[in-house]
Design a protein around this motif. Structure first.
Motif, short mmCIF file in Angstrom:
data_model
loop_
_atom_site.label_atom_id
_atom_site.label_comp_id
_atom_site.label_asym_id
_atom_site.label_seq_id
_atom_site.Cartn_x
_atom_site.Cartn_y
_atom_site.Cartn_z
N GLY A 313 46.15 38.13 50.08
CA GLY A 313 47.54 38.52 49.91
C GLY A 313 47.91 39.75 50.72
O GLY A 313 48.90 39.76 51.45
N LEU A 316 47.86 38.99 54.60
CA LEU A 316 48.98 38.14 55.02
C LEU A 316 50.32 38.86 54.89
O LEU A 316 51.20 38.72 55.74
CB LEU A 316 49.00 36.85 54.20
CG LEU A 316 48.01 35.76 54.63
CD1 LEU A 316 48.01 34.62 53.62
CD2 LEU A 316 48.36 35.23 56.02
N TRP A 320 53.19 39.28 57.72
CA TRP A 320 54.59 38.85 57.59
C TRP A 320 55.55 40.03 57.76
O TRP A 320 56.60 39.90 58.41
CB TRP A 320 54.82 38.20 56.22
CG TRP A 320 54.03 36.96 55.93
CD1 TRP A 320 53.31 36.70 54.80
CD2 TRP A 320 53.86 35.80 56.77
NE1 TRP A 320 52.71 35.48 54.87
CE2 TRP A 320 53.03 34.90 56.08
CE3 TRP A 320 54.32 35.46 58.04
CZ2 TRP A 320 52.66 33.66 56.60
CZ3 TRP A 320 53.95 34.23 58.58
CH2 TRP A 320 53.13 33.35 57.87
N THR A 348 53.67 34.74 49.52
CA THR A 348 52.34 35.35 49.49
C THR A 348 52.23 36.36 48.35
O THR A 348 51.25 36.37 47.60
CB THR A 348 52.03 36.05 50.83
OG1 THR A 348 52.17 35.10 51.90
CG2 THR A 348 50.62 36.61 50.85
N TYR A 349 53.24 37.18 48.21
CA TYR A 349 53.26 38.18 47.13
C TYR A 349 53.22 37.51 45.76
O TYR A 349 52.45 37.91 44.88
CB TYR A 349 54.52 39.04 47.25
CG TYR A 349 54.72 40.04 46.13
CD1 TYR A 349 53.98 41.21 46.08
CD2 TYR A 349 55.66 39.80 45.12
CE1 TYR A 349 54.16 42.13 45.06
CE2 TYR A 349 55.85 40.72 44.10
CZ TYR A 349 55.10 41.88 44.07
OH TYR A 349 55.29 42.78 43.04
N THR A 352 49.78 36.13 44.90
CA THR A 352 48.63 37.04 44.93
C THR A 352 48.91 38.35 44.19
O THR A 352 48.63 38.46 42.99
CB THR A 352 48.21 37.32 46.39
OG1 THR A 352 49.33 37.89 47.12
CG2 THR A 352 47.77 36.04 47.09
#
Length: 441
Positions: A313, A316, A320, A348-349, A352
């Protein structure tokens, strides 16, 4: 009515606190394009308007614990529902900016109370076999509340006095919560702790059936064995490190950049040239992605492990955010490129850092100081949330958009290395097993 259905029903009512929690933290973003011009707010004043809610959250978190221990879980839930309902109406029809601030702080007290009470109540009424699933309802309702707030903002954007109705719309789910919370029982664990065994048995008979008597005996045994930790215990070898790690996990979750998007998406998309209606539609997309990937996280956290998800997380998210900064730096706003990178970041947030942070914070502390350490970590989380909500409008005005997102990218990259070096893996271990490993090291 089966026992599990009954547990699901009362857990869902309690989880309404989570829904209102999500609704209140998200509704402000839709009002930004309108209240900033209505009250002629500077960036710092806008930041204070947004962050004032979290002053109330800190107060609510501090006062709710002792109140819930003295008076049970149900009464504070009723009071929190009433606070949500009344503050929503008065925020919407505030005559002055100062009045709006006061009512946002009061609303924050309800948010802080709900953020503590809802998961605690659900955990205490749920049988062990389904406790994790029931508690996860609370996280789902939080992100559902965020999505509902974004829908409300979008629908009301063209209505006269739109920002007032946006704030006031929170009174509708608040009223439902207020009505239904009267129908849920008191926490049987709290009743046992106060010696009210007859009432506890009546409630546990609906929850646990024939095992009610054994459940009461088990609760009594646990209460007798509980040893409350002192602040000095937090300084013990190994414990202080875990406390500092818990605070780090909490703070970085808040300053990773996600809440800047949740709270201030209209400012972010305005700088990309979008009109107000498009800004609010982008928020609906953010809320939907947030909800979908929260479900994904629930499916992955026990399969892949906590540390792997957090490392994936943070790395990535750094990528981003860097690409969002590039979009602003080179004005790459044609098509859907910026929206794709923002939505990929939120996905993603949500899968994760958002949920796994809470899991780790609940697992890494020794049992003797767990409640105290979790309270400190949660308190620092709200402080970090306040700082971000207050500072972001000023930050993006001073640094400009590209530099702001490059800074958030650097924060996430730094967090990756902290996690890689210091974060433990708790997957597949009981709390007792992990505690013994921590002591040995």
């Amino acid at each position: 009515m089966t026992q599990r259905y009954y547990v699901f029903l009362i857990s869902s009512v309690a989880a309404f606190g989570g829904l209102l929690f999500g609704f209140d933290i998200a509704i402000f973003s839709g009002t930004i394009p309108f209240i900033q011009s209505y009250y002629h707010l500077s960036e710092a004043q806008l930041g204070w308007t947004g962050s004032s809610l979290y002053v109330g959250c800190i107060i609510g978190t501090l006062i709710t614990g002792p109140f819930a221990e003295a008076f049970g879980r149900k009464l504070p839930l009723i009071i929190a529902a009433a606070i949500f309902m009344v503050s929503s109406v008065f925020m919407g029809w505030s005559s002055t900016h100062s009045a709006l601030i006061v009512w946002r702080i009061i609303a924050g007290i309800g948010v802080g109370a709900a953020s503590m009470l809802s998961p605690v109540y659900i955990a205490e009424v749920s049988p062990a076999a389904i406790r994790g699933r029931m508690v996860s309802i609370n996280q789902l309702t939080i992100v559902t509340g965020i999505l509902l707030a974004y829908f409300s903002n979008y629908i009301l954007a063209d209505v006269e006095n739109n920002w007032r109705w946006m704030f006031a719309s929170g009174a509708i789910p608040s009223l439902l919560f207020f009505v239904f919370v009267f129908m849920v029982p008191e926490s049987p664990r709290w009743l046992v702790s106060k010696g009210k065994l007859k009432k506890a048995n009546a409630i546990l008979s609906k929850i646990a059936g024939d095992e009610a008597v054994q459940e009461i005996a088990l609760i009594q045994s646990r209460i007798q064995k509980e040893v409350k930790g002192k602040f000095s215990d937090l300084l013990a070898p190994g414990v202080l490190f875990m406390v500092m790690l818990g605070i780090t996990l909490a703070v970085f979750q808040q300053i990773s950049g996600a809440n800047a998007i949740f709270f201030y998406a209209p400012i972010i998309f305005e700088k990309a040239g979008m009109n107000v209606k498009d800004q609010l539609f982008q928020q609906i997309m953010i809320g939907a992605i947030n909800l979908i990937f929260t479900v994904v996280a629930m499916l992955l956290v026990d399969k892949l492990g906590r540390k792997k998800l957090m490392l994936a997380g943070s790395s990535l998210m750094a990528l981003w955010l860097f690409l969002v900064g590039i979009c602003y730096y080179y004005s790459l706003f044609d098509g859907y490129l910026l929206s794709f990178f923002v939505l990929a970041f939120i996905a993603t947030y949500a899968a994760t850092l958002a949920p796994v942070t809470w899991v780790l914070i609940s697992e890494i502390f020794p049992s003797k100081v767990r409640t105290l350490a979790v309270s400190i970590s949660t308190g620092m989380l709200w402080v970090a949330c306040f700082a971000l909500a207050y500072g972001f409008p000023v930050l993006i005005a001073v640094l400009d958009a590209p530099q702001t997102f490059f800074l958030f990218s650097f924060v996430c990259l730094t967090y990756f290395f902290i996690l890689w070096k210091f974060a433990p893996e708790t997957k597949g271990k009981t709390l007792e097993q992990f505690e013994m490993e921590t002591i040995r090291h």
